[in-house]
Each structure stands twice: as structure tokens, then as C-alpha cells.
Design a protein around this motif. Structure first.
Motif, mmCIF file in Angstrom:
data_model
loop_
_atom_site.group_PDB
_atom_site.id
_atom_site.type_symbol
_atom_site.label_atom_id
_atom_site.label_comp_id
_atom_site.label_asym_id
_atom_site.label_seq_id
_atom_site.Cartn_x
_atom_site.Cartn_y
_atom_site.Cartn_z
ATOM 1 N N LYS A 248 0.806 -1.217 0.000
ATOM 2 C CA LYS A 248 0.000 0.000 0.000
ATOM 3 C C LYS A 248 0.846 1.276 0.000
ATOM 4 O O LYS A 248 0.371 2.336 0.388
ATOM 5 N N GLY A 249 2.105 1.177 -0.410
ATOM 6 C CA GLY A 249 2.951 2.369 -0.506
ATOM 7 C C GLY A 249 3.528 2.840 0.807
ATOM 8 O O GLY A 249 3.917 3.999 0.947
ATOM 9 N N ILE A 250 3.604 1.955 1.781
ATOM 10 C CA ILE A 250 4.127 2.314 3.099
ATOM 11 C C ILE A 250 5.645 2.192 3.135
ATOM 12 O O ILE A 250 6.253 1.533 2.294
ATOM 13 N N THR A 251 6.242 2.810 4.147
ATOM 14 C CA THR A 251 7.640 2.594 4.488
ATOM 15 C C THR A 251 7.653 1.958 5.869
ATOM 16 O O THR A 251 7.259 2.594 6.852
ATOM 17 N N LEU A 252 8.069 0.689 5.939
ATOM 18 C CA LEU A 252 8.128 -0.015 7.210
ATOM 19 C C LEU A 252 9.393 0.388 7.954
ATOM 20 O O LEU A 252 10.487 0.343 7.402
ATOM 21 N N VAL A 253 9.228 0.797 9.205
ATOM 22 C CA VAL A 253 10.361 1.164 10.054
ATOM 23 C C VAL A 253 10.295 0.362 11.347
ATOM 24 O O VAL A 253 9.250 -0.162 11.713
ATOM 25 N N GLY A 254 11.433 0.246 12.037
ATOM 26 C CA GLY A 254 11.429 -0.340 13.368
ATOM 27 C C GLY A 254 11.645 -1.834 13.463
ATOM 28 O O GLY A 254 11.280 -2.444 14.467
ATOM 29 N N LYS A 255 12.248 -2.428 12.444
ATOM 30 C CA LYS A 255 12.572 -3.857 12.576
ATOM 31 C C LYS A 255 13.559 -4.031 13.728
ATOM 32 O O LYS A 255 14.345 -3.135 14.029
ATOM 33 N N THR A 256 13.500 -5.207 14.379
ATOM 34 C CA THR A 256 14.395 -5.481 15.502
ATOM 35 C C THR A 256 15.017 -6.865 15.357
ATOM 36 O O THR A 256 14.463 -7.750 14.695
ATOM 37 N N LEU B 242 8.873 -4.179 16.873
ATOM 38 C CA LEU B 242 9.164 -4.389 18.289
ATOM 39 C C LEU B 242 8.435 -5.638 18.756
ATOM 40 O O LEU B 242 7.242 -5.799 18.491
ATOM 41 N N VAL B 243 9.149 -6.510 19.458
ATOM 42 C CA VAL B 243 8.552 -7.747 19.961
ATOM 43 C C VAL B 243 8.729 -7.813 21.474
ATOM 44 O O VAL B 243 9.839 -7.654 21.983
ATOM 45 N N ILE B 244 7.611 -8.037 22.160
ATOM 46 C CA ILE B 244 7.585 -8.079 23.619
ATOM 47 C C ILE B 244 7.006 -9.416 24.068
ATOM 48 O O ILE B 244 5.981 -9.865 23.566
ATOM 49 N N ASP B 245 7.673 -10.031 25.050
ATOM 50 C CA ASP B 245 7.183 -11.264 25.669
ATOM 51 C C ASP B 245 7.108 -11.021 27.174
ATOM 52 O O ASP B 245 8.070 -11.219 27.896
ATOM 53 N N GLU C 196 13.550 -1.883 28.597
ATOM 54 C CA GLU C 196 14.755 -1.684 27.782
ATOM 55 C C GLU C 196 14.438 -1.812 26.295
ATOM 56 O O GLU C 196 14.881 -1.000 25.483
ATOM 57 N N ARG C 197 13.662 -2.828 25.937
ATOM 58 C CA ARG C 197 13.308 -3.034 24.533
ATOM 59 C C ARG C 197 12.440 -1.897 23.998
ATOM 60 O O ARG C 197 12.647 -1.421 22.880
ATOM 61 N N ILE C 198 11.486 -1.452 24.790
ATOM 62 C CA ILE C 198 10.635 -0.337 24.361
ATOM 63 C C ILE C 198 11.473 0.928 24.168
ATOM 64 O O ILE C 198 11.365 1.600 23.136
ATOM 65 N N ASN C 199 12.294 1.265 25.138
ATOM 66 C CA ASN C 199 13.100 2.493 25.050
ATOM 67 C C ASN C 199 14.034 2.472 23.853
ATOM 68 O O ASN C 199 14.143 3.477 23.126
ATOM 69 N N ALA C 200 14.709 1.357 23.620
ATOM 70 C CA ALA C 200 15.633 1.263 22.474
ATOM 71 C C ALA C 200 14.872 1.376 21.161
ATOM 72 O O ALA C 200 15.322 2.052 20.218
ATOM 73 N N TRP C 201 13.720 0.756 21.080
ATOM 74 C CA TRP C 201 12.933 0.778 19.854
ATOM 75 C C TRP C 201 12.393 2.184 19.568
ATOM 76 O O TRP C 201 12.433 2.647 18.424
ATOM 77 N N VAL C 202 11.908 2.843 20.597
ATOM 78 C CA VAL C 202 11.388 4.209 20.410
ATOM 79 C C VAL C 202 12.491 5.132 19.890
ATOM 80 O O VAL C 202 12.266 5.922 18.983
ATOM 81 N N GLU C 203 13.673 5.015 20.431
ATOM 82 C CA GLU C 203 14.802 5.824 19.939
ATOM 83 C C GLU C 203 15.094 5.511 18.482
ATOM 84 O O GLU C 203 15.402 6.406 17.701
ATOM 85 N N LYS C 204 14.984 4.253 18.116
ATOM 86 C CA LYS C 204 15.233 3.833 16.734
ATOM 87 C C LYS C 204 14.206 4.417 15.765
ATOM 88 O O LYS C 204 14.567 4.881 14.683
ATOM 89 N N VAL C 205 12.916 4.400 16.136
ATOM 90 C CA VAL C 205 11.889 4.880 15.206
ATOM 91 C C VAL C 205 11.755 6.394 15.198
ATOM 92 O O VAL C 205 11.150 6.947 14.273
ATOM 93 N N LYS C 206 12.313 7.066 16.187
ATOM 94 C CA LYS C 206 12.280 8.537 16.177
ATOM 95 C C LYS C 206 13.092 9.029 15.007
ATOM 96 O O LYS C 206 12.961 10.009 14.419
#
Length: 158
Positions: free
Chosen positions: A106-114, A135-138, A148-158
Motif C-alpha cells: 500500500k505504498g508504506i515505508t516499514l520502520v522499526g525492525k528489531t 518491536l517484539v515483547i514477551d 529496555e526493549r521499548i526504550n531502544a525501539w522508540v529511539e530507533k523509530v524517532k
């Protein structure tokens, strides 16, 4: 950039993760049942848990049909998957793969792979070449790594 997070959550875990990410990004956070608002955002995050043998969370069932009719062209999109790698290691976070399959053309740009490093699962449609689609959370088995995973991912997608 106006950011919207749309989540599907049965037990509240995915909603909690979406709220934490939303607070860090200054995003609007809403249920997948409000997917009709998706075109109002420049950056869209879709969050879901995976149930049974790789099934998408129930809130997404009707929402996915609506999402298919929306114009996502030019939008940045990220995915958040919540799952249980110990009990459902062969379908771990497959739910985000279901959403991605619906929107990938659909013309998207996927960001935030981990990276898949640090997880112990046997199969996932959401993982390829050592990376998850988002982002994957268990929370069941690795809740000590969630912040830690949330914080690192948020910095990455910013």
C-alpha cells in the motif's frame, strides 16, 4: 509528525505496551476498532498480540477489513507484536505478519525492525533474516526486558 498507535488487546498487555510507546512518542493511542482514523496520521503503529496457533487478536478482525480500504501511501508504519515464545514458539508474534501482509503493498515505508537475538522460539512468520518486522515483547517470559526493549525501539523509530 502526527503519530497514531492502533492496538488490539485481550488481556491488557498489548494495550499497556502501546500506552508506554505512545507516552514516549507523544502519540495518540487507540483501539484497533478506531482504525477508520488511520489516514489522519503520518506515522502509524499497529500493535497486536497473537492468539492460539498464530491467530490475530480479535479486535483486528473487522479492523483489518477496514484497513484494507484506507490510503496508506507515503506513511511510515511500524509494528509491535506481543507474544509468548515459550508456549507458542512455533507461531511467535505471527499476528504482526498478518497485519503486514495486508498493508505491505500500500505504498508504506516499514520502520522499526528489531533483531531476533535474545529470543528463544522455533518459528515466526514475523521473522526473516534475523529480524522481526517490529518491536517484539514477551511479558510472560521476559518481562524484565520490556522497558529496555521499548526504550531502544522508540529511539530507533524517532
Amino acid at each position: 509528525m502526527k503519530t497514531g498507535i492502533f492496538y488490539g488487546s485481550t488481556t491488557g498487555t498489548t494495550e499497556g505496551v502501546a500506552q508506554k510507546v505512545g507516552a514516549l512518542l507523544g502519540a495518540d493511542v487507540m483501539s484497533a476498532t478506531e482504525i477508520d482514523k488511520v489516514e489522519d496520521y503520518d506515522f502509524v503503529i499497529f500493535a497486536t498480540s497473537t492468539w492460539g496457533m498464530g491467530d490475530l487478536q480479535d479486535d483486528w478482525m473487522g479492523a483489518l477489513d477496514t484497513l484494507a480500504t484506507k490510503n496508506l501511501s507515503g506513511k511510515k508504519v511500524a509494528l509491535i507484536g506481543v507474544g509468548d515464545q515459550a508456549s507458542f514458539g512455533d507461531t511467535f508474534v505471527d499476528g504482526i505478519a498478518t497485519i503486514y501482509e495486508e498493508i505491505k503493498d500500500k505504498g508504506i515505508t516499514l520502520v522499526g525492525k528489531t533483531s531476533t537475538d535474545g529470543y528463544d522460539f522455533s518459528g515466526s512468520r514475523s521473522a526473516e533474516d534475523g529480524e522481526f518486522l517490529g518491536l517484539v515483547i514477551d511479558e510472560n517470559n521476559q518481562s524484565d526486558l520490556t522497558e529496555e526493549r521499548i526504550n531502544a525501539w522508540v529511539e530507533k523509530v524517532k
